[in-house]
Design an enzyme around this catalytic site. Sequence first.
Site, PDB file in Angstrom:
ATOM      1  N   MET A  30       0.727  -1.232   0.083  1.00 29.83           N
ATOM      2  CA  MET A  30      -0.023  -0.014  -0.035  1.00 29.83           C
ATOM      3  C   MET A  30       0.930   1.325   0.034  1.00 29.83           C
ATOM      4  O   MET A  30       0.547   2.488   0.417  1.00 29.83           O
ATOM      5  CB  MET A  30      -1.105   0.029   1.145  1.00 29.83           C
ATOM      6  N   ALA A  32       3.893   4.025   1.115  1.00 31.01           N
ATOM      7  CA  ALA A  32       4.747   4.361   2.231  1.00 31.01           C
ATOM      8  C   ALA A  32       5.703   3.453   2.489  1.00 31.01           C
ATOM      9  O   ALA A  32       5.774   3.008   3.586  1.00 31.01           O
ATOM     10  CB  ALA A  32       3.727   4.596   3.335  1.00 31.01           C
ATOM     11  N   LEU A  33       6.652   3.139   1.735  1.00 30.71           N
ATOM     12  CA  LEU A  33       7.533   1.926   1.908  1.00 30.71           C
ATOM     13  C   LEU A  33       8.659   2.257   2.984  1.00 30.71           C
ATOM     14  O   LEU A  33       8.897   3.301   2.712  1.00 30.71           O
ATOM     15  CB  LEU A  33       8.008   1.675   0.373  1.00 30.71           C
ATOM     16  N   HIS A  37       9.222  -3.399   3.231  1.00 35.53           N
ATOM     17  CA  HIS A  37       8.619  -3.714   1.954  1.00 35.53           C
ATOM     18  C   HIS A  37       9.567  -4.001   1.149  1.00 35.53           C
ATOM     19  O   HIS A  37       9.768  -4.869   0.243  1.00 35.53           O
ATOM     20  CB  HIS A  37       8.003  -2.265   1.536  1.00 35.53           C
ATOM     21  N   GLN A  61     -10.244  -2.653   2.392  1.00 32.33           N
ATOM     22  CA  GLN A  61      -9.839  -3.338   3.558  1.00 32.33           C
ATOM     23  C   GLN A  61      -9.760  -2.351   4.962  1.00 32.33           C
ATOM     24  O   GLN A  61      -9.421  -2.826   5.772  1.00 32.33           O
ATOM     25  CB  GLN A  61      -8.238  -4.004   3.263  1.00 32.33           C
ATOM     26  N   GLY A 147       4.861 -10.479   3.965  1.00 36.57           N
ATOM     27  CA  GLY A 147       5.617 -10.294   5.046  1.00 36.57           C
ATOM     28  C   GLY A 147       4.820 -11.014   6.190  1.00 36.57           C
ATOM     29  O   GLY A 147       3.711 -11.044   6.300  1.00 36.57           O
ATOM     30  N   VAL A 176      10.915  -7.258   9.395  1.00 35.67           N
ATOM     31  CA  VAL A 176      11.862  -6.357   9.320  1.00 35.67           C
ATOM     32  C   VAL A 176      11.759  -5.552  10.459  1.00 35.67           C
ATOM     33  O   VAL A 176      10.681  -4.699  10.752  1.00 35.67           O
ATOM     34  CB  VAL A 176      12.323  -5.623   8.191  1.00 35.67           C
ATOM     35  N   SER A 185       6.530  -0.532  10.189  1.00 34.15           N
ATOM     36  CA  SER A 185       5.050  -0.189   9.898  1.00 34.15           C
ATOM     37  C   SER A 185       5.182   0.990   9.251  1.00 34.15           C
ATOM     38  O   SER A 185       5.683   1.722   9.837  1.00 34.15           O
ATOM     39  CB  SER A 185       4.236  -0.673  10.874  1.00 34.15           C
ATOM     40  N   SER A 186       4.238   1.328   8.217  1.00 36.52           N
ATOM     41  CA  SER A 186       3.837   2.496   7.523  1.00 36.52           C
ATOM     42  C   SER A 186       2.987   3.440   8.792  1.00 36.52           C
ATOM     43  O   SER A 186       3.447   4.631   8.624  1.00 36.52           O
ATOM     44  CB  SER A 186       3.092   2.546   6.395  1.00 36.52           C
TER      45      SER A 186
HETATM   46  P1  AMP Z   1       1.304  -3.073   3.409  1.00 36.53           P
HETATM   47  O1  AMP Z   1       1.914  -2.194   2.753  1.00 36.53           O
HETATM   48  O2  AMP Z   1       1.263  -2.561   4.984  1.00 36.53           O
HETATM   49  O3  AMP Z   1       0.189  -3.572   2.990  1.00 36.53           O
HETATM   50  O4  AMP Z   1       2.469  -4.202   3.278  1.00 36.53           O
HETATM   51  C1  AMP Z   1       2.837  -4.809   2.248  1.00 36.53           C
HETATM   52  C2  AMP Z   1       3.591  -5.871   2.470  1.00 36.53           C
HETATM   53  O5  AMP Z   1       4.869  -5.553   3.159  1.00 36.53           O
HETATM   54  C3  AMP Z   1       2.856  -7.143   3.337  1.00 36.53           C
HETATM   55  O6  AMP Z   1       3.264  -8.406   2.744  1.00 36.53           O
HETATM   56  C4  AMP Z   1       3.510  -6.941   4.323  1.00 36.53           C
HETATM   57  O7  AMP Z   1       3.334  -8.031   5.229  1.00 36.53           O
HETATM   58  C5  AMP Z   1       4.667  -6.486   4.293  1.00 36.53           C
HETATM   59  N1  AMP Z   1       5.523  -5.889   5.486  1.00 36.53           N
HETATM   60  C6  AMP Z   1       5.059  -4.714   6.130  1.00 36.53           C
HETATM   61  N2  AMP Z   1       5.750  -4.571   7.129  1.00 36.53           N
HETATM   62  C7  AMP Z   1       7.040  -5.279   7.204  1.00 36.53           C
HETATM   63  C8  AMP Z   1       8.113  -5.608   8.098  1.00 36.53           C
HETATM   64  N3  AMP Z   1       8.175  -4.868   9.005  1.00 36.53           N
HETATM   65  N4  AMP Z   1       8.993  -6.477   7.618  1.00 36.53           N
HETATM   66  C9  AMP Z   1       8.362  -7.388   6.402  1.00 36.53           C
HETATM   67  N5  AMP Z   1       7.269  -7.473   5.822  1.00 36.53           N
HETATM   68  C10 AMP Z   1       6.511  -6.140   6.078  1.00 36.53           C
END
Ligand code: AMP
Length: 285
Positions: A30, A32-33, A37, A61, A147, A176, A185-186
């Site tokens: 989503m 905000a990497l 990510h 979601q 993740g 991570v 986390s974003s």
């Molecule tokens: P999101 O943008 O939050 O939907 O996350 C996109 C992907 O990145 C998902 O598969 C998450 O599980 C993964 N992800 C988010 N935070 C982390 C992290 N700290 N370590 C590893 N993967 C992550």
Amino acid sequence: MQILSTTEQAYQFVWQSRRNGQTVGLVPTMGALHEGHLSLAKTSVGQCDQTVATIFVNPTQFAPHEDLDQYPRTLDADLEGLRSVGVSAVFVPQSDVIYPPGFSTTVQPPDVARSLEGAFRPTHFQGVATIVLKLFHILPASHAFFGQKDYQQLCVIRAMVRDLNVPIEIVGCPTVRESDGLAMSSRNRYLDTDQRTRALRLSAALKEAEKAVLDGQRDPEAVERIMHATLLAGGPDDGVDSIDYATVVDAVTLQPIRQIQDQAVALVAAKVGSTRLIDNRLIDP
Ligand code: AMP
């Protein structure tokens, strides 16, 4: 790195590579990497001939009271990060490309979606399963990288792929963390300095849970009491503000267990200020 904005462009990019016998890794995000990510993207670049990332803040979601409008959007930096790790293309669709007028079909998520996040966010996994299945069709990759940070989401996607015979290999990647243990986390950007400190209670509670099990504790309720105590210790000035759950369950089914015998997973969801954070840790007794 190609920027793809229509479903036709996206499909053609992946299909051309697949037709040439190449493997394609898909990394849905989503935006905000952060390094979490990018670690998924790096793993995909290492394992697959081509890697396609997606950036789409999926409205379905989010519940109406959640942070959809506030969710951070940092597209230029995101593209730079993805380029730097060798991603071949990024699909960045507008909302109406994904959900055109009249859209009404959704995925009924599997049983593993019911507890935990599913109990606190009842429509969340339907939105996740639907967007992920759509992305698997728009971008018919050979592999997709998710993740473990979102542990239940990974279980939901694995079950959906199995139940609906989706021809893709799901690869789970380790969480991570910042150097002090906070899972990236974003949503961490919402935290002020004090909240950022209190947010460390999540990873601390998970570590305490693991320590208790390694010290011989096999009763999940006893471990859960330790997690709650760690999350709340010191009161509102030091601990989290509220706990949605802090639990130890079977690592595969996410069902409650009587005794910790096989691999288990400790999962936490808690609020610090108005920010809801989740984290988890696999525990091998
Ligand atoms: P999101 O943008 O939050 O939907 O996350 C996109 C992907 O990145 C998902 O598969 C998450 O599980 C993964 N992800 C988010 N935070 C982390 C992290 N700290 N370590 C590893 N993967 C992550």
